[in-house]
Motif scaffolding. Structure first.
Motif, PDB file in Angstrom:
ATOM      1  N   LYS A 288      47.091  38.759  52.446  1.00 52.09           N
ATOM      2  CA  LYS A 288      45.809  39.688  52.156  1.00 52.09           C
ATOM      3  C   LYS A 288      45.359  39.492  50.604  1.00 52.09           C
ATOM      4  CE  LYS A 288      48.179  43.002  53.606  1.00 52.09           C
ATOM      5  NZ  LYS A 288      48.901  44.325  54.142  1.00 52.09           N
ATOM      6  N   GLU A 289      46.273  38.919  49.935  1.00 54.05           N
ATOM      7  CA  GLU A 289      46.301  38.681  48.403  1.00 54.05           C
ATOM      8  C   GLU A 289      44.957  38.391  47.924  1.00 54.05           C
ATOM      9  OE1 GLU A 289      48.403  39.958  45.060  1.00 54.05           O
ATOM     10  OE2 GLU A 289      49.399  39.600  46.983  1.00 54.05           O
ATOM     11  N   LEU A 290      44.442  37.410  48.368  1.00 58.84           N
ATOM     12  CA  LEU A 290      43.222  36.909  47.884  1.00 58.84           C
ATOM     13  C   LEU A 290      41.982  37.757  48.280  1.00 58.84           C
ATOM     14  CD1 LEU A 290      43.226  33.034  48.739  1.00 58.84           C
ATOM     15  CD2 LEU A 290      43.408  34.086  46.689  1.00 58.84           C
ATOM     16  N   ALA A 291      42.086  38.450  49.552  1.00 60.57           N
ATOM     17  CA  ALA A 291      40.985  39.585  49.971  1.00 60.57           C
ATOM     18  C   ALA A 291      41.007  40.613  49.094  1.00 60.57           C
ATOM     19  CB  ALA A 291      41.055  39.887  51.499  1.00 60.57           C
ATOM     20  N   ILE A 292      42.142  41.220  48.760  1.00 66.15           N
ATOM     21  CA  ILE A 292      42.364  42.417  47.981  1.00 66.15           C
ATOM     22  C   ILE A 292      41.975  42.029  46.472  1.00 66.15           C
ATOM     23  CG2 ILE A 292      44.013  43.909  46.909  1.00 66.15           C
ATOM     24  CD1 ILE A 292      45.346  44.047  49.742  1.00 66.15           C
ATOM     25  N   ASP A 293      42.385  40.762  46.171  1.00 66.48           N
ATOM     26  CA  ASP A 293      41.988  40.525  44.815  1.00 66.48           C
ATOM     27  C   ASP A 293      40.502  40.447  44.573  1.00 66.48           C
ATOM     28  OD1 ASP A 293      42.739  39.774  41.924  1.00 66.48           O
ATOM     29  OD2 ASP A 293      41.850  37.822  42.564  1.00 66.48           O
ATOM     30  N   ALA A 294      39.727  39.998  45.563  1.00 64.80           N
ATOM     31  CA  ALA A 294      38.286  39.819  45.610  1.00 64.80           C
ATOM     32  C   ALA A 294      37.582  41.215  45.719  1.00 64.80           C
ATOM     33  CB  ALA A 294      37.854  38.981  46.886  1.00 64.80           C
ATOM     34  N   PHE A 295      38.301  41.987  46.357  1.00 60.18           N
ATOM     35  CA  PHE A 295      37.920  43.642  46.249  1.00 60.18           C
ATOM     36  C   PHE A 295      37.843  44.034  44.947  1.00 60.18           C
ATOM     37  CE2 PHE A 295      37.595  47.902  47.079  1.00 60.18           C
ATOM     38  CZ  PHE A 295      36.614  48.179  48.064  1.00 60.18           C
ATOM     39  N   TYR A 296      39.084  43.971  44.380  1.00 64.73           N
ATOM     40  CA  TYR A 296      39.636  44.774  43.029  1.00 64.73           C
ATOM     41  C   TYR A 296      38.386  44.013  41.889  1.00 64.73           C
ATOM     42  CZ  TYR A 296      42.233  45.281  38.607  1.00 64.73           C
ATOM     43  OH  TYR A 296      42.466  45.655  37.547  1.00 64.73           O
ATOM     44  N   LYS A 297      38.212  42.866  41.804  1.00 67.23           N
ATOM     45  CA  LYS A 297      37.589  42.165  41.051  1.00 67.23           C
ATOM     46  C   LYS A 297      35.923  42.545  41.136  1.00 67.23           C
ATOM     47  CE  LYS A 297      40.107  37.770  40.031  1.00 67.23           C
ATOM     48  NZ  LYS A 297      40.082  36.564  40.416  1.00 67.23           N
ATOM     49  N   LYS A 298      35.451  42.736  41.984  1.00 68.74           N
ATOM     50  CA  LYS A 298      34.517  43.363  42.382  1.00 68.74           C
ATOM     51  C   LYS A 298      34.108  44.895  42.069  1.00 68.74           C
ATOM     52  CE  LYS A 298      29.885  42.972  43.950  1.00 68.74           C
ATOM     53  NZ  LYS A 298      28.867  42.196  43.365  1.00 68.74           N
ATOM     54  N   PHE A 299      35.006  45.662  42.554  1.00 66.70           N
ATOM     55  CA  PHE A 299      34.941  47.283  42.535  1.00 66.70           C
ATOM     56  C   PHE A 299      35.812  48.003  41.713  1.00 66.70           C
ATOM     57  CE2 PHE A 299      33.484  45.665  46.788  1.00 66.70           C
ATOM     58  CZ  PHE A 299      32.194  46.155  46.692  1.00 66.70           C
ATOM     59  N   HIS A 300      36.508  47.212  40.765  1.00 60.86           N
ATOM     60  CA  HIS A 300      37.291  47.771  39.930  1.00 60.86           C
ATOM     61  C   HIS A 300      36.822  48.860  39.077  1.00 60.86           C
ATOM     62  CE1 HIS A 300      36.269  44.512  37.335  1.00 60.86           C
ATOM     63  NE2 HIS A 300      36.290  45.112  36.572  1.00 60.86           N
ATOM     64  N   ALA A 301      35.403  48.666  38.652  1.00 59.83           N
ATOM     65  CA  ALA A 301      34.624  49.384  37.714  1.00 59.83           C
ATOM     66  C   ALA A 301      33.624  50.408  38.607  1.00 59.83           C
ATOM     67  CB  ALA A 301      33.971  48.605  36.831  1.00 59.83           C
ATOM     68  N   LYS A 302      34.030  50.619  39.710  1.00 55.22           N
ATOM     69  CA  LYS A 302      32.927  51.487  40.460  1.00 55.22           C
ATOM     70  C   LYS A 302      33.679  52.872  40.472  1.00 55.22           C
ATOM     71  CE  LYS A 302      30.048  48.474  41.293  1.00 55.22           C
ATOM     72  NZ  LYS A 302      28.569  48.471  40.509  1.00 55.22           N
ATOM     73  N   PRO A 303      33.203  53.972  40.813  1.00 58.25           N
ATOM     74  CA  PRO A 303      33.866  55.502  40.647  1.00 58.25           C
ATOM     75  C   PRO A 303      34.717  55.413  41.890  1.00 58.25           C
ATOM     76  CG  PRO A 303      31.575  55.672  40.328  1.00 58.25           C
ATOM     77  CD  PRO A 303      31.628  54.023  40.699  1.00 58.25           C
ATOM     78  N   SER A 304      34.591  54.739  43.090  1.00 61.99           N
ATOM     79  CA  SER A 304      35.279  54.967  43.851  1.00 61.99           C
ATOM     80  C   SER A 304      36.802  53.742  44.170  1.00 61.99           C
ATOM     81  CB  SER A 304      34.561  54.782  45.438  1.00 61.99           C
ATOM     82  OG  SER A 304      33.975  53.472  45.532  1.00 61.99           O
TER      83      SER A 304
END
Length: 753
Positions: A288-304
């Motif tokens: 899951k590492e790549l999928a979670i990393d992609a999510f993190y890079k996209k949404f780390h600066a979103k309120p949720s």
């Protein structure tokens, strides 16, 4: 004066006028049952209960068919505590005059009272007498379905059996609403394959049917069809919903479709698709590492961002990466808005995994309003360690500073409301409450946070809050009725449950009690209106069937992305439930009741309830003391031939002692607190009720001396010390202004005797 005016006059307490008009009408129309029903209601309103019951039963024996008369008698029977007889009125009338109009009137009456059993009975009568009307068949089936959720398992099986039989006879169904009725009945019986068979042929499905269909496909393990439906929703109907993605991925996995085939469908063009990407890797047992990393890079600066990422099983590698980013941001001298939101999310994640703590955090040096959530977490932990008035005041000033930076921050305002109320700065709390721009339903979840001093102005505020319930009654009830009349069954259940939720709301009744108390203490005419409401509901309030729902929100201000146990700020409110309301209504009834026989009955009930552990557990220590005094007051003032009168008098004189209350209760709570305010207010109410009800020189003297002592205590109201603000690292002029505002609010909250 017209017919409707007579009913309104009785409801509004204009009894003399109603009596004169009724006498005139009965003289002209002696055989009109509606006027006799109004006369029964008038007798009830005049307190002539026995006569009202006798004449009502006499009129009921004649089985009137006049819908107006039945409506008045039905309402009157409910007020008299004769619920069984109320329904029997319509049952008997329908047997004798089975007209559509009469049975519809019965249905509408039951629906308006959220009487599910009555709704079912009336629906069955409509079907029985007009069996060729398809609409009545579906209405009866749906009413049986509703009733099945409100009884024992045996009753549930009975009513679902009835509903199933009726729905089966009506097939084939002609509209989606008709299909929904049978689908809902089958679904609650866990007959998922039959639901699928019913819904599959539909060319168009409303949202409620879509969700029911997908759930039934999933629970019946119909993976092929679930995959096709989920695919169609996502890629042909643009129904980009995470639950639908999960259905697609789960069914594909069950069908052993290749991972790459599913991966090629996920375009990573929305938050839901990023969620789906992680779910895909998890379901197929891949890294899951790549999928979670992609999510993190996209949404780390979103309120949720933090709450989203914490739904995944983060690996140690991911946490290390988050830690490194946290440290990089922490070393900066200032942050952009996006960087501050990122630091907020990273901090929440690392706090969750205990990789950092509030003592060593690095976010407090930044002024960005995006980081306020973390400051609130620190504040809550500070208050957990020290809930003193001084610490609360410091945090109020800090919160006001946050509010100035971020005026729309909802949680900051709620915490200001909490803390102002905690120190009894009611005017400031009210100001914050108004600034929240509360939407209608929030009155039923948040208004418990206000603890207002009795005054004409504050009574107006309470009335304005209560108007929400009046508006809801006038809008929700008719909408529920429209759902049934127009066969909108996809909307009927939720709207019915919503209306019942507000009707049975604990806060609604706590608000009525507060209005009764306030209007009585300030001598306002609103007392009469709310007294009549209480009187009309007396029978149900005193019965075992009176059960309330607590819709109050004690949690949302703690939803800061970090696990936080709640503070003790509202423990007094949390312990209140149905029994608290019943006991306080009974007290109000006893204050107003003049009939000795009725008083004797109510005093016995008061004594019984105040000896019951469930009732006592919902009272504060001081309220437990007060109930002993009130039962003594009621016995001495309401009963002519009271046993042990001399002993009761001595007991009351001994306990009408302000010094004793001061030493035993007031001195044991913080000097500046809402707890102290409640004790003083309840004591003042005790004095006033004693002076109004009891005619005994020794008791009157004791009450008068108690009030004199109370004036001395209130006049020596404790003051805040200026030095408590010295440690605040804020603009000193701002601090000084806020401190003065708090002092002003406390001064205005002082009880005036």
């Amino acid at each position: 004066m017209g017919e409707s005016d007579v009913l309104a006059a009785i409801q509004e307490g204009r009894l003399s006028l109603a009596k004169l008009e009724l006498e005139r009408l009965l003289k002209r129309f002696p055989n009109k049952s509606y006027y006799w029903a109004l006369n029964c209601y008038l007798l009830y309103a005049q307190g002539k209960i026995a006569q009202s019951i006798a004449q009502s039963k006499e009129l009921a024996l004649k089985t009137p068919s006049d819908r107006q008369a039945l409506s008045v008698l039905y309402d009157l029977y409910l007020k008299l505590g004769l619920a069984k007889e109320a329904n029997q009125l319509y049952d008997n009338a329908v047997k004798k005059y089975p007209t559509k109009e009469l049975i519809e009137a019965y249905f509408e009456k039951a629906l308006g009272n959220y009487d599910t059993a009555g709704v079912q009975k009336a629906s069955m009568q409509l079907l029985k007498n007009f069996e060729l009307n398809r609409e009545y068949g579906y209405r009866a089936a749906f009413a049986c379905y509703l009733l099945s959720g409100r009884g024992t398992e045996k009753e549930k099986a009975l009513y679902l059996g009835l509903a199933t039989g009726m729905a089966d006879k009506l097939a084939p169904h002609e509209t989606n609403q008709e299909v929904f009725v049978q689908a809902k009945i089958l679904h609650v019986q866990e007959k998922y394959e039959e639901v699928v068979k019913l819904l599959q042929p539909l060319k168009h499905r409303e949202l409620e049917l879509v969700l029911l269909y997908l759930d039934s496909l999933n629970k019946s393990a119909n993976w092929e069809q679930l995959y096709l439906e989920a695919y169609d929703l996502l890629f042909k109907q643009n129904f980009n919903d995470y639950s639908t993605w999960k259905h697609l991925i789960n069914s594909a996995h069950k069908l052993e479709k290749p991972h790459d085939e599913l991966a090629s469908l996920i375009q990573l063009d929305s938050r839901n698709s990023y969620f789906a990407n992680v779910h895909l890797a998890t379901t197929y047992g891949l890294d899951k590492e790549l999928a979670i990393d992609a999510f993190y890079k996209k949404f780390h600066a979103k309120p949720s961002g933090a709450s989203d990422l914490l739904t995944f099983e983060l690996t140690e590698s991911a946490i290390q990466s988050i830690t490194a980013d946290y440290e990089d941001l922490s070393t900066k001298s200032s942050l952009t808005s996006n960087e501050a939101t990122t630091l907020l999310n990273l901090s929440k994640i690392l706090l969750h995994f205990k990789k950092i703590d509030l003592e060593t955090e690095q976010f407090s040096k930044f002024e960005n309003p995006e980081l306020i959530d973390l400051q609130l977490v620190k504040m809550i932990e500070s208050l957990r360690a020290d809930l003193s008035t001084n610490n609360i005041v410091k945090h109020i000033i800090t919160l006001e500073n946050y509010s100035a930076k971020d005026p729309e921050n909802y949680k900051v305002k709620v915490w200001l409301l909490n803390l102002y109320t905690a120190i009894n700065a009611a005017p400031a709390a009210l100001k914050v409450h108004k600034s929240l721009k509360i939407k209608m339903i929030q009155h039923d979840t948040l208004s418990y946070k206000l603890d207002l001093l009795p005054s004409v102005g504050n009574l107006g505020e309470l009335i304005n809050i209560y108007r929400f319930y009046m508006t809801a009654d006038s809008e929700v009830g008719p909408f529920v009725h429209k759902c049934f009349q127009d066969n909108l069954y996809t909307k009927a259940e939720d709207s019915y449950d919503f209306g019942k939720r507000l009707t049975d709301s604990l806060l609604r009744h706590l608000l009525i009690l507060r209005i009764l108390k306030t209007s009585r203490m300030v001598g306002n005419d609103y007392y009469n209106y709310f007294y009549r409401q209480m009187r009309d509901a007396k029978a149900i309030i005193l019965s075992d069937d009176f059960v309330l729902r607590d819709n109050r929100d004690f949690k949302s201000e703690y939803n800061l992305g970090v696990d936080l146990p709640q503070l003790d700020l509202f423990n007094y409110e949390k312990q209140k439930a149905t029994e608290y309301v019943k006991l306080n209504y009974l007290k109000e009834m006893l204050i107003a009741e003049k009939d000795e026989a009725e008083c004797e009955k109510l005093i016995k009930l008061y004594n019984k309830w105040t000896s019951n552990a469930t009732y006592l557990s919902q009272l504060s220590d001081f309220e437990k003391h007060l109930v002993k005094l009130y039962i003594t007051i009621f016995k001495l003032s309401k009963l002519n031939d009271v046993k042990d009168k001399e002993l009761l008098t001595k007991y009351l004189v001994k306990n009408l002692d302000m010094k004793k209350i001061n030493n035993s209760y007031i001195q044991k709570v913080p000097e500046i607190s809402v707890e102290r305010h409640r004790i003083l207010l309840d004591t003042f109410e005790l004095i006033k009720i004693t002076q109004i009800l009891v005619r005994d020189k020794a008791i009157s003297k004791a009450a008068g001396e108690m009030q004199i002592e109370m004036v001395k205590i209130v006049s020596k109201a404790p003051q805040l010390l200026t030095d408590i603000t010295l440690s605040l690292q804020l603009d000193q002029e701002f601090v000084s202004d806020q401190f003065e505002s708090i002092k002003d609010a406390l001064k205005l909250s002082t009880l005036r005797l």
